[in-house]
Design an enzyme around this catalytic site. Structure first.
Site, PDB file in Angstrom:
ATOM      1  N   ASP A  90       0.766  -1.237   0.000  1.00 28.81           N
ATOM      2  CA  ASP A  90       0.000   0.000   0.000  1.00 28.81           C
ATOM      3  C   ASP A  90       0.800   1.293   0.000  1.00 28.81           C
ATOM      4  O   ASP A  90       0.637   2.136  -0.871  1.00 28.81           O
ATOM      5  CB  ASP A  90      -0.955   0.007   1.192  1.00 28.81           C
ATOM      6  CG  ASP A  90      -2.042  -1.040   1.067  1.00 28.81           C
ATOM      7  OD1 ASP A  90      -1.729  -2.158   0.665  1.00 28.81           O
ATOM      8  OD2 ASP A  90      -3.197  -0.730   1.383  1.00 28.81           O
TER       9      ASP A  90
ATOM     10  N   CYS B 299      -2.817  -8.362  -1.804  1.00 23.75           N
ATOM     11  CA  CYS B 299      -4.152  -8.971  -1.686  1.00 23.75           C
ATOM     12  C   CYS B 299      -4.886  -8.965  -3.016  1.00 23.75           C
ATOM     13  O   CYS B 299      -4.814  -8.006  -3.783  1.00 23.75           O
ATOM     14  CB  CYS B 299      -4.944  -8.261  -0.602  1.00 23.75           C
ATOM     15  SG  CYS B 299      -4.171  -8.373   1.035  1.00 23.75           S
TER      16      CYS B 299
ATOM     17  N   GLU C 297      -7.571   3.973   8.025  1.00 28.88           N
ATOM     18  CA  GLU C 297      -8.608   3.400   7.172  1.00 28.88           C
ATOM     19  C   GLU C 297      -9.680   2.754   8.045  1.00 28.88           C
ATOM     20  O   GLU C 297      -9.380   2.140   9.064  1.00 28.88           O
ATOM     21  CB  GLU C 297      -8.005   2.353   6.228  1.00 28.88           C
ATOM     22  CG  GLU C 297      -7.059   2.949   5.221  1.00 28.88           C
ATOM     23  CD  GLU C 297      -6.397   1.917   4.329  1.00 28.88           C
ATOM     24  OE1 GLU C 297      -5.850   2.308   3.286  1.00 28.88           O
ATOM     25  OE2 GLU C 297      -6.424   0.722   4.678  1.00 28.88           O
TER      26      GLU C 297
ATOM     27  N   SER D 143     -10.136   1.715   3.180  1.00 29.00           N
ATOM     28  CA  SER D 143      -9.287   0.776   2.463  1.00 29.00           C
ATOM     29  C   SER D 143      -9.811   0.567   1.057  1.00 29.00           C
ATOM     30  O   SER D 143     -11.006   0.713   0.786  1.00 29.00           O
ATOM     31  CB  SER D 143      -9.268  -0.559   3.214  1.00 29.00           C
ATOM     32  OG  SER D 143      -8.756  -1.588   2.404  1.00 29.00           O
TER      33      SER D 143
END
Length: 552
Positions: free
Chosen positions: A120, A191, A442, A468
């Site tokens: 991220d 992910c 988030e 998120s």
């Protein structure tokens, strides 16, 4: 700045002696020195395999006539730190990582860089560092995780967060929740949905700062290792031709990336990160650019959490280059922009083919005629807010309801998991902005719990924090100015009516202006004891509308 600074001339005898201690020989001293930042660690599933990819990058560099020097970079896993105090450190890590890469690169006078990343905040940090150092540079991601399977359906990390809500609502058993937990993340990689990590990997590719395939080739595939070796060779070609990041990261390139972002419905966090990268590249980029491009770009792709497809499906459908080919059909891109291939985007995009029109829809069969992200303004968000409309499962045109106000995420999460939320409400979570959080946490635990309970489009979430990329539903984030900066969100009280109109792109608090100002003058933010790092971050960070960058 180049490596001759540390290796040429009689005054560098001591420097060469130290280089020889590293195993550098006479042949190497005549070659370009390439720094290779390796994001490997044992904390992030998306980074556990980066050591192997970095080895391939180094092989490619040496094959092409350079000398690679590997050095580490830190990172945190946004999934593991989600929903607790650890999430306050996610966004601050972006600046720390960018600074550390710049520090090592400038101090050692590298001729070029390859930045091996995947998750991220590490991805945008690499873009920021590349722009700041501005020596020839290519970025390589580790690629997406493959999805898991349960009851004949593909699942990913968002399925697990939503399973927590289903379990709390009594819809699934503890055993079923445990099965989802064990099956959702079966491989290494970022992910499996189009969450922030994969969104940014796609943005890096659309910007031209990586080779084609960077955004979508799955992490376990051999093609990812081949791409790593090719990236090492590409970096050397950039050095030989002196093509630098700011030659590639131009305003038209950022506008291309935003267009791709809207077409694929990326994470709302891309707004923060693209603006931060643009600032590092000294390129003007504002929320108005996102708003304008969103209005004119059709949403062609819906990847989890917005739809049933995963990143592997997008890869098999032709990847980001195929998405760009679709957009080029509509005259929506500037393909004269450069890339780390050493050529313009024209060649790779026009050569791409859409191999599955169900995954990458044609322009005349888009999911919607506007992009997957929507910028909102109004008296509650004078400097903007964002909602991921591509992740709305219904045909919602907005939301209107009474506010229920919380001063931090944990308060809201407790009420949600206790089942005390009613349909139609607007859950306002403030004090979670870049400065007020600090760190702009988030709200995935809250949004996913509501989704698991079947309330994600019946309850509106509103925050000066973030959501998120795995969030879905009526989730409005980045409300600016934030509460501690005197933003109108600080004036909201329980029972106030809040109205969001997606067609007009408006977000308003239905309270008289003089009453709002009266409340703002009386608002006292919740005090939070802060460790040194977060205290310094809160002092230096700017609002979400700037990309949450530091004050100059």
């Amino acid at each position: 700045m180049n490596s001759d600074t540390i290796k040429k001339g009689p005054q560098r005898i001591a420097h060469r002696s130290l280089l020889r201690a590293l195993g550098v020989d006479e042949v190497d001293l005549d070659r370009p020195f390439i720094g290779v930042a390796n994001g490997f660690n044992e904390l992030i599933p998306g980074h556990t395999h980066l050591g192997e990819l970095t080895s391939q990058v180094k092989a490619g560099i040496y094959q092409a006539g350079g000398v690679p020097f590997e050095f580490p970079m830190i990172g945190v896993c946004d999934g593991i730190i989600m929903g607790h105090e650890g999430m306050r450190y996610s966004l601050p890590s972006r600046e720390l990582i960018a600074d550390s890469i710049e520090l090592v690169a400038r101090a050692h006078c590298f001729d070029g860089l390859v930045l091996v990343t995947n998750c991220d905040k590490i991805n945008p940090a690499c873009l920021m560092a590349a722009a700041s150092v501005n020596v020839p540079c290519a970025i390589l991601s580790g690629g997406p995780m493959l999805p898991g399977r349960w009851q004949g359906e593909e699942i990913d990390i968002s399925s697990v967060f939503e399973a927590a809500g289903k379990y709390a609502a009594g819809e699934i058993s503890e055993q079923e929740a445990g099965t989802v937990e064990r099956r959702a993340c079966p491989t290494c990689g970022s992910c499996a949905g189009l969450f922030t990590a994969n969104s940014m990997n796609c943005m890096i590719e659309a910007l031209g700062m990586s080779l084609p395939g960077n955004g979508t080739i799955p992490a376990p595939y051999a093609a990812r290792r081949i791409l790593a070796r090719q990236t090492g060779r590409a970096a050397m070609a950039l050095v030989n031709r002196n093509i630098r990041p700011r030659d590639i990261m131009t305003r038209p390139a950022f506008l291309n990336a935003i267009t791709v972002d809207m077409a694929i419905g990326g994470s709302s966090n891309t707004l923060l990160h693209l603006m931060a990268a643009a600032k590092a590249a000294e390129v003007e980029l504002t929320l108005d650019d996102f708003d304008r491009i969103s209005r004119q770009t059709p949403n062609l792709v819906r990847i989890s959490p917005s739809g049933r497809h995963r990143l592997v499906d997008l890869y098999e459908a032709g990847g980001i280059q195929a998405v760009m080919a679709r957009l080029h059909e509509g005259g929506l891109l500037d393909l004269s922009c450069g890339s780390v291939t050493g050529s313009t985007m024209q060649g790779s995009v026009t050569a791409a083919q859409v191999l599955d029109p169900e995954v990458i829809r044609p322009l005349d069969n888009a999911y919607s005629d506007q992009g997957g992200l929507c910028i909102l303004y109004g008296n509650l968000a004078p400097k903007g807010a964002v909602i991921k409309v591509g992740a709305l499962r219904g045909k919602s045109k907005g939301h209107r309801g009474p506010a229920l106000v919380f001063e931090e995420e944990e308060e809201a999460a407790q009420l949600v998991f206790e089942g005390k939320i009613q349909e139609g409400q607007v859950l306002v979570i403030r004090g979670e902005g870049p400065q007020g959080g600090p760190g702009m946490r988030e709200m995935l635990a809250v949004s996913s719990a509501l989704a698991g309970m079947g309330l994600s489009e019946k309850v509106m979430l509103l925050t000066d924090g973030r959501f998120s990329g795995a969030s879905r539903g009526v989730s409005v984030g980045h409300v600016a100015p934030e509460a501690v900066a005197g933003g109108p969100i600080a004036a909201v009280r329980d029972g106030d009516v809040i109205e969001m109109d997606l067609e007009k792109r408006q977000l308003n608090l239905l309270v008289a202006e003089d009453e709002i100002q009266k409340r703002l003058s009386a608002y006292v933010p919740k005090e939070k004891p802060l460790p040194n790092l977060l205290r310094r971050y809160a002092r230096d960070v700017q609002g979400a509308e700037t990309g949450a960058v530091r004050k100059s």
